[in-house]
Design a protein around this motif. Structure first.
Motif, short mmCIF file in Angstrom:
data_model
loop_
_atom_site.label_atom_id
_atom_site.label_comp_id
_atom_site.label_asym_id
_atom_site.label_seq_id
_atom_site.Cartn_x
_atom_site.Cartn_y
_atom_site.Cartn_z
N GLY A 1 52.90 91.33 48.34
CA GLY A 1 53.96 90.69 47.58
C GLY A 1 53.64 89.28 47.11
N GLN A 2 52.44 88.80 47.38
CA GLN A 2 52.04 87.46 46.94
C GLN A 2 50.97 87.58 45.85
N ILE A 3 50.83 86.51 45.08
CA ILE A 3 49.79 86.44 44.06
C ILE A 3 48.67 85.60 44.67
N CYS A 4 47.51 86.24 44.86
CA CYS A 4 46.37 85.57 45.52
C CYS A 4 45.26 85.32 44.52
N PHE A 5 44.67 84.12 44.61
CA PHE A 5 43.60 83.69 43.73
C PHE A 5 42.33 83.49 44.53
N VAL A 6 41.20 83.90 43.95
CA VAL A 6 39.88 83.57 44.50
C VAL A 6 39.08 82.98 43.35
N TYR A 7 38.26 81.97 43.69
CA TYR A 7 37.51 81.25 42.67
C TYR A 7 36.02 81.30 42.97
N GLU A 8 35.22 81.04 41.93
CA GLU A 8 33.77 81.13 42.07
C GLU A 8 33.22 80.20 43.13
N HIS A 9 33.85 79.08 43.38
CA HIS A 9 33.36 78.11 44.37
C HIS A 9 33.87 78.38 45.79
N ASP A 10 34.88 79.26 45.90
CA ASP A 10 35.49 79.52 47.20
C ASP A 10 36.18 80.88 47.17
N TRP B 1 50.11 82.65 46.80
CA TRP B 1 51.32 81.96 46.37
C TRP B 1 52.43 82.97 46.10
N SER B 2 53.66 82.52 46.21
CA SER B 2 54.81 83.26 45.72
C SER B 2 55.31 82.51 44.49
N PHE B 3 55.47 83.23 43.38
CA PHE B 3 55.95 82.63 42.13
C PHE B 3 57.39 83.04 41.91
N TYR B 4 58.20 82.08 41.49
CA TYR B 4 59.62 82.31 41.24
C TYR B 4 59.93 81.91 39.80
N ARG B 5 60.67 82.75 39.12
CA ARG B 5 61.07 82.47 37.74
C ARG B 5 62.29 81.57 37.78
N GLU B 6 62.26 80.47 37.05
CA GLU B 6 63.38 79.55 36.97
C GLU B 6 63.65 79.23 35.51
N GLU C 1 51.60 79.84 50.27
CA GLU C 1 51.92 80.53 51.52
C GLU C 1 51.08 80.07 52.70
N GLY C 2 49.95 79.43 52.47
CA GLY C 2 49.10 79.04 53.57
C GLY C 2 49.22 77.57 53.96
#
Length: 132
Positions: free
Chosen positions: A76-85, A91-96, A105-106
């Motif tokens: 249920g979370q949006i997780c990102f991984v990057y070339e350096h790490d 993250w949890s994203f909320y529409r406002e 989240e961490g």
């Protein structure tokens, strides 16, 4: 008088409902793909991210070089991984009404990013990898 109370109650109930549930991966993808979103923490620009097709991203902290990555949904979370790490940043994203709000989240201190602008222009990268 009754109408005023009813209107106030409707607004009070509607505002939290807008941000109550995190966006699904499909909602986030539909909202972000093709855009570059700028984020702030406490009113100060934090960074910007360009969301490319295929869940690919280009991120840059304010004034720093760009880094490429990708995102995916996990629990249920949006997780990102990057070339350096390769450590997932989830993250949890909320529409406002003003855009999206992201809650990390961490982070025990509760880092929260707020969208401050969006464009369809590619992210301008500082340093050796200029452009995308």
């Amino acid at each position: 008088m009754h109408r005023i109370w009813a209107a106030a109650l409707t607004l009070a109930l509607a505002a939290p409902a807008l941000a109550a549930e995190p966006m699904s991966a499909e909602e986030f993808e539909a909202y972000s793909t093709g855009k570059t979103l700028s984020y702030a923490v406490g009113g100060e620009i934090y960074g910007a991210e360009q969301y490319l097709p295929g869940r690919r991203v280009v991120w840059a902290f304010r004034g720093q070089e760009c880094t490429h990555g990708q995102w995916y949904e996990q629990a249920g979370q949006i997780c990102f991984v990057y070339e350096h790490d390769a450590t997932p940043q989830c993250w949890s994203f909320y529409r406002e009404a003003s855009g999206v709000r992201a809650q990390f989240e961490g982070d025990p201190t509760g880092t929260e990013l707020s969208e401050v602008s969006q464009t369809r222009t590619p992210l301008i990268c500082a340093g050796p990898d200029v452009g995308v």
